[in-house]
Design a protein around this motif. Sequence first.
Motif, PDB file in Angstrom:
ATOM      1  N   VAL A 189     -12.554  -3.478  13.642  1.00  0.00           N
ATOM      2  CA  VAL A 189     -13.060  -3.266  12.288  1.00  0.00           C
ATOM      3  C   VAL A 189     -12.096  -3.952  11.321  1.00  0.00           C
ATOM      4  O   VAL A 189     -10.876  -3.875  11.478  1.00  0.00           O
ATOM      5  CB  VAL A 189     -13.206  -1.765  11.965  1.00  0.00           C
ATOM      6  N   THR A 190     -12.655  -4.671  10.346  1.00  0.00           N
ATOM      7  CA  THR A 190     -11.856  -5.341   9.328  1.00  0.00           C
ATOM      8  C   THR A 190     -11.961  -4.562   8.026  1.00  0.00           C
ATOM      9  O   THR A 190     -13.066  -4.328   7.529  1.00  0.00           O
ATOM     10  CB  THR A 190     -12.339  -6.791   9.105  1.00  0.00           C
ATOM     11  N   VAL A 191     -10.822  -4.128   7.492  1.00  0.00           N
ATOM     12  CA  VAL A 191     -10.773  -3.276   6.304  1.00  0.00           C
ATOM     13  C   VAL A 191     -10.073  -4.041   5.179  1.00  0.00           C
ATOM     14  O   VAL A 191      -9.057  -4.691   5.407  1.00  0.00           O
ATOM     15  CB  VAL A 191     -10.022  -1.968   6.592  1.00  0.00           C
ATOM     16  N   ILE A 192     -10.637  -3.945   3.959  1.00  0.00           N
ATOM     17  CA  ILE A 192     -10.147  -4.763   2.847  1.00  0.00           C
ATOM     18  C   ILE A 192      -9.854  -3.887   1.639  1.00  0.00           C
ATOM     19  O   ILE A 192     -10.616  -2.969   1.317  1.00  0.00           O
ATOM     20  CB  ILE A 192     -11.181  -5.844   2.471  1.00  0.00           C
ATOM     21  N   TRP A 193      -8.756  -4.215   0.953  1.00  0.00           N
ATOM     22  CA  TRP A 193      -8.388  -3.588  -0.316  1.00  0.00           C
ATOM     23  C   TRP A 193      -8.194  -4.684  -1.358  1.00  0.00           C
ATOM     24  O   TRP A 193      -7.517  -5.685  -1.097  1.00  0.00           O
ATOM     25  CB  TRP A 193      -7.082  -2.813  -0.185  1.00  0.00           C
ATOM     26  N   TYR A 194      -8.775  -4.504  -2.521  1.00  0.00           N
ATOM     27  CA  TYR A 194      -8.497  -5.387  -3.654  1.00  0.00           C
ATOM     28  C   TYR A 194      -8.792  -4.627  -4.940  1.00  0.00           C
ATOM     29  O   TYR A 194      -9.426  -3.566  -4.940  1.00  0.00           O
ATOM     30  CB  TYR A 194      -9.301  -6.691  -3.575  1.00  0.00           C
ATOM     31  N   GLY A 195      -8.328  -5.156  -6.049  1.00  0.00           N
ATOM     32  CA  GLY A 195      -8.529  -4.488  -7.330  1.00  0.00           C
ATOM     33  C   GLY A 195      -7.716  -5.156  -8.420  1.00  0.00           C
ATOM     34  O   GLY A 195      -7.047  -6.171  -8.195  1.00  0.00           O
ATOM     35  N   LYS A 196      -7.750  -4.550  -9.615  1.00  0.00           N
ATOM     36  CA  LYS A 196      -7.060  -5.129 -10.767  1.00  0.00           C
ATOM     37  C   LYS A 196      -5.753  -4.420 -11.103  1.00  0.00           C
ATOM     38  O   LYS A 196      -4.995  -4.892 -11.950  1.00  0.00           O
ATOM     39  CB  LYS A 196      -7.976  -5.065 -11.998  1.00  0.00           C
ATOM     40  N   ASN A 197      -5.483  -3.297 -10.457  1.00  0.00           N
ATOM     41  CA  ASN A 197      -4.343  -2.471 -10.855  1.00  0.00           C
ATOM     42  C   ASN A 197      -3.278  -2.378  -9.765  1.00  0.00           C
ATOM     43  O   ASN A 197      -2.774  -1.301  -9.463  1.00  0.00           O
ATOM     44  CB  ASN A 197      -4.835  -1.062 -11.220  1.00  0.00           C
ATOM     45  N   TRP A 198      -2.939  -3.508  -9.161  1.00  0.00           N
ATOM     46  CA  TRP A 198      -1.875  -3.514  -8.166  1.00  0.00           C
ATOM     47  C   TRP A 198      -0.519  -3.298  -8.847  1.00  0.00           C
ATOM     48  O   TRP A 198      -0.274  -3.803  -9.938  1.00  0.00           O
ATOM     49  CB  TRP A 198      -1.822  -4.853  -7.442  1.00  0.00           C
ATOM     50  N   PRO A 199       0.385  -2.554  -8.218  1.00  0.00           N
ATOM     51  CA  PRO A 199       1.748  -2.485  -8.750  1.00  0.00           C
ATOM     52  C   PRO A 199       2.459  -3.823  -8.569  1.00  0.00           C
ATOM     53  O   PRO A 199       2.034  -4.666  -7.776  1.00  0.00           O
ATOM     54  CB  PRO A 199       2.403  -1.386  -7.893  1.00  0.00           C
ATOM     55  N   CYS A 200       3.551  -3.995  -9.304  1.00  0.00           N
ATOM     56  CA  CYS A 200       4.308  -5.245  -9.226  1.00  0.00           C
ATOM     57  C   CYS A 200       4.864  -5.435  -7.814  1.00  0.00           C
ATOM     58  O   CYS A 200       5.512  -4.542  -7.264  1.00  0.00           O
ATOM     59  CB  CYS A 200       5.436  -5.208 -10.246  1.00  0.00           C
ATOM     60  N   LEU A 201       4.604  -6.599  -7.224  1.00  0.00           N
ATOM     61  CA  LEU A 201       5.016  -6.857  -5.846  1.00  0.00           C
ATOM     62  C   LEU A 201       6.531  -6.772  -5.679  1.00  0.00           C
ATOM     63  O   LEU A 201       7.035  -6.258  -4.679  1.00  0.00           O
ATOM     64  CB  LEU A 201       4.515  -8.231  -5.396  1.00  0.00           C
ATOM     65  N   ALA A 202       7.274  -7.247  -6.673  1.00  0.00           N
ATOM     66  CA  ALA A 202       8.733  -7.244  -6.577  1.00  0.00           C
ATOM     67  C   ALA A 202       9.313  -5.835  -6.527  1.00  0.00           C
ATOM     68  O   ALA A 202      10.425  -5.635  -6.030  1.00  0.00           O
ATOM     69  CB  ALA A 202       9.332  -8.015  -7.748  1.00  0.00           C
ATOM     70  N   SER A 203       8.558  -4.856  -7.017  1.00  0.00           N
ATOM     71  CA  SER A 203       9.062  -3.479  -7.039  1.00  0.00           C
ATOM     72  C   SER A 203       8.770  -2.725  -5.745  1.00  0.00           C
ATOM     73  O   SER A 203       9.278  -1.627  -5.539  1.00  0.00           O
ATOM     74  CB  SER A 203       8.429  -2.711  -8.207  1.00  0.00           C
ATOM     75  N   LEU A 204       7.949  -3.298  -4.865  1.00  0.00           N
ATOM     76  CA  LEU A 204       7.501  -2.592  -3.670  1.00  0.00           C
ATOM     77  C   LEU A 204       8.448  -2.818  -2.495  1.00  0.00           C
ATOM     78  O   LEU A 204       9.027  -3.894  -2.341  1.00  0.00           O
ATOM     79  CB  LEU A 204       6.087  -3.040  -3.281  1.00  0.00           C
ATOM     80  N   SER A 205       8.576  -1.798  -1.663  1.00  0.00           N
ATOM     81  CA  SER A 205       9.413  -1.902  -0.467  1.00  0.00           C
ATOM     82  C   SER A 205       8.593  -1.857   0.817  1.00  0.00           C
ATOM     83  O   SER A 205       8.784  -2.681   1.704  1.00  0.00           O
ATOM     84  CB  SER A 205      10.459  -0.784  -0.447  1.00  0.00           C
ATOM     85  N   THR A 206       7.675  -0.885   0.921  1.00  0.00           N
ATOM     86  CA  THR A 206       6.912  -0.729   2.166  1.00  0.00           C
ATOM     87  C   THR A 206       5.441  -0.472   1.873  1.00  0.00           C
ATOM     88  O   THR A 206       5.056  -0.126   0.751  1.00  0.00           O
ATOM     89  CB  THR A 206       7.455   0.439   3.011  1.00  0.00           C
ATOM     90  N   LEU A 207       4.653  -0.649   2.925  1.00  0.00           N
ATOM     91  CA  LEU A 207       3.221  -0.351   2.888  1.00  0.00           C
ATOM     92  C   LEU A 207       2.876   0.465   4.127  1.00  0.00           C
ATOM     93  O   LEU A 207       3.159   0.043   5.244  1.00  0.00           O
ATOM     94  CB  LEU A 207       2.394  -1.638   2.836  1.00  0.00           C
ATOM     95  N   ASP A 208       2.287   1.639   3.922  1.00  0.00           N
ATOM     96  CA  ASP A 208       1.823   2.463   5.032  1.00  0.00           C
ATOM     97  C   ASP A 208       0.314   2.321   5.172  1.00  0.00           C
ATOM     98  O   ASP A 208      -0.418   2.424   4.174  1.00  0.00           O
ATOM     99  CB  ASP A 208       2.155   3.943   4.802  1.00  0.00           C
ATOM    100  N   LEU A 209      -0.138   2.081   6.389  1.00  0.00           N
ATOM    101  CA  LEU A 209      -1.572   2.017   6.680  1.00  0.00           C
ATOM    102  C   LEU A 209      -1.964   3.320   7.363  1.00  0.00           C
ATOM    103  O   LEU A 209      -1.383   3.685   8.392  1.00  0.00           O
ATOM    104  CB  LEU A 209      -1.879   0.827   7.581  1.00  0.00           C
ATOM    105  N   CYS A 210      -2.931   4.022   6.795  1.00  0.00           N
ATOM    106  CA  CYS A 210      -3.315   5.339   7.307  1.00  0.00           C
ATOM    107  C   CYS A 210      -4.820   5.435   7.499  1.00  0.00           C
ATOM    108  O   CYS A 210      -5.596   4.868   6.725  1.00  0.00           O
ATOM    109  CB  CYS A 210      -2.891   6.447   6.332  1.00  0.00           C
ATOM    110  N   GLY A 211      -5.212   6.177   8.523  1.00  0.00           N
ATOM    111  CA  GLY A 211      -6.585   6.618   8.633  1.00  0.00           C
ATOM    112  C   GLY A 211      -6.769   7.839   7.752  1.00  0.00           C
ATOM    113  O   GLY A 211      -5.851   8.642   7.570  1.00  0.00           O
ATOM    114  N   VAL A 212      -7.963   8.003   7.175  1.00  0.00           N
ATOM    115  CA  VAL A 212      -8.225   9.094   6.242  1.00  0.00           C
ATOM    116  C   VAL A 212      -9.502   9.807   6.661  1.00  0.00           C
ATOM    117  O   VAL A 212     -10.550   9.168   6.818  1.00  0.00           O
ATOM    118  CB  VAL A 212      -8.367   8.575   4.792  1.00  0.00           C
ATOM    119  N   THR A 213      -9.416  11.121   6.848  1.00  0.00           N
ATOM    120  CA  THR A 213     -10.592  11.933   7.170  1.00  0.00           C
ATOM    121  C   THR A 213     -10.604  13.168   6.280  1.00  0.00           C
ATOM    122  O   THR A 213      -9.557  13.649   5.855  1.00  0.00           O
ATOM    123  CB  THR A 213     -10.577  12.381   8.640  1.00  0.00           C
ATOM    124  N   PRO A 214     -11.793  13.708   5.993  1.00  0.00           N
ATOM    125  CA  PRO A 214     -11.869  14.934   5.185  1.00  0.00           C
ATOM    126  C   PRO A 214     -11.254  16.106   5.929  1.00  0.00           C
ATOM    127  O   PRO A 214     -11.436  16.256   7.134  1.00  0.00           O
ATOM    128  CB  PRO A 214     -13.385  15.147   4.996  1.00  0.00           C
TER     129      PRO A 214
END
Length: 475
Positions: A189-214
Amino acid sequence: MATGRGRILRQHWLGLQTLRGPSRGGGAARGRARAFGFRKGPGVKFSAGSAALRCHARGGRHWESSFSCCSGFLDGFIWIRIYSTAFSPTRSNWKVNSVEKIAVSVSSLSVQDKEAGYWKKEYIRKQIASVKAALADILKPVNPYTGLPVKTKEALRMFGLGWAIILKEKRGKEYIMEHVDLSVNDTSVTVIWYGKNWPCLASLSTLDLCGVTPVFMDWYKTPTKHRLRWHSLIAKYNLSHLTVSTMIGCDRLIRIFCLHPGLLVGVWKKEEELAFVMANLHFHHLVERSTLGSATIPYELPPHSPFLDDSPEYGLHGYQLHVDLHSGGVFYLCGTFRNLFTKKGNIENGHVKLIVIHLKNNREHLPLIGKVGLSWKTDIFDGCIKSCSMMDVTLLDEHGKPFWCFSSPVCMRSPATPSDGPSFLGQTYSVDYVDGEGRVHVELVWIRETEEYLIVNLVLYLSIAKINRWFGTEY
């Protein structure tokens, strides 16, 4: 109308009063009459069993303490009701019962006998166990073509499964983004995220990828923005690794970076800020990894019981490979190769060499369909990066069990050293992928006359350490 959860909680409270007997504040009758009752005036009086909690307009601290105590008690009481509703033998829904029945049910599920948060934790624990049992049942049938569960797509829908990324700043602030789009492929499965309100890339350290269920499994049918959800960590990525060594392609607007395992990060060329994030997730244990982990600890696969190799002198035999090259729902290659084998002595640098397409056998060479490119899009722009795509690999052992599976972005590059392939047909290219379990090497030739890529060599290099763990051997 006095129907609904407020009345139910009130009757639960009355049930507790019946069980506890008279209160010191004026008898059981008085306590029951004022349970959940607020009266007008400069102060508020709240009767709670053996302890009468009073709040006056000037008693701010006392009110805060009392409110905290009451809200904690009510929270525990609500979770008791959720727990008993979800896991009672009758699976009854919210409904108004008699005080007597409520008193009996509450007698076995006491709020005061447990520490704060006990019933919430107990509900989640049992919910996970329930999900595990349901997963074991629905994922049991296996497709002999791929060696993967037949009902993976059905399981994704059944559990309301989605995916989120958690972007963490160096100073600790977090941003949670749910997926915007996804496409289900043959084995991934290919999952995509995009939008207009990304935080500044230079300020970021890590990215966590999570599954989400109710948390409440029926709620996914009518999703709401603020529903409770369970996060299961799949992978953690270091965003400081967006360097030249991880860049796999670009066009006039963006550059794309590949982070292992299977993550693609798009960055605007001009602003040097995030444009999109794309994850390609292989079906193998995907549902389990997306539902059974916690927000901080990934799901741990059950220990593997080695398949005893009764003829190790013959090397590997009876293997089957399924490989896809695709992007945006378009497949450039969809091939299955059976009865693959290699001799025991065919070992190079700690890897067993398994040849799928032989360089010198023209009958095995395969063309790629269409113009290869990786499609991307955001709110405003879209594009296609030439020579890049997603690769899904599923390798089954001689017993038809998944031995090595991955999904990852890949890119065709000009080889660093001259190829032994038929270069007289056109320019040669190579595609390479490597992880801790093995390596894939593909050689291609661009055919000028037909304007297509031809695969002339496909080789898998399997880790000897992985083979020994899998079969209990000592190669």
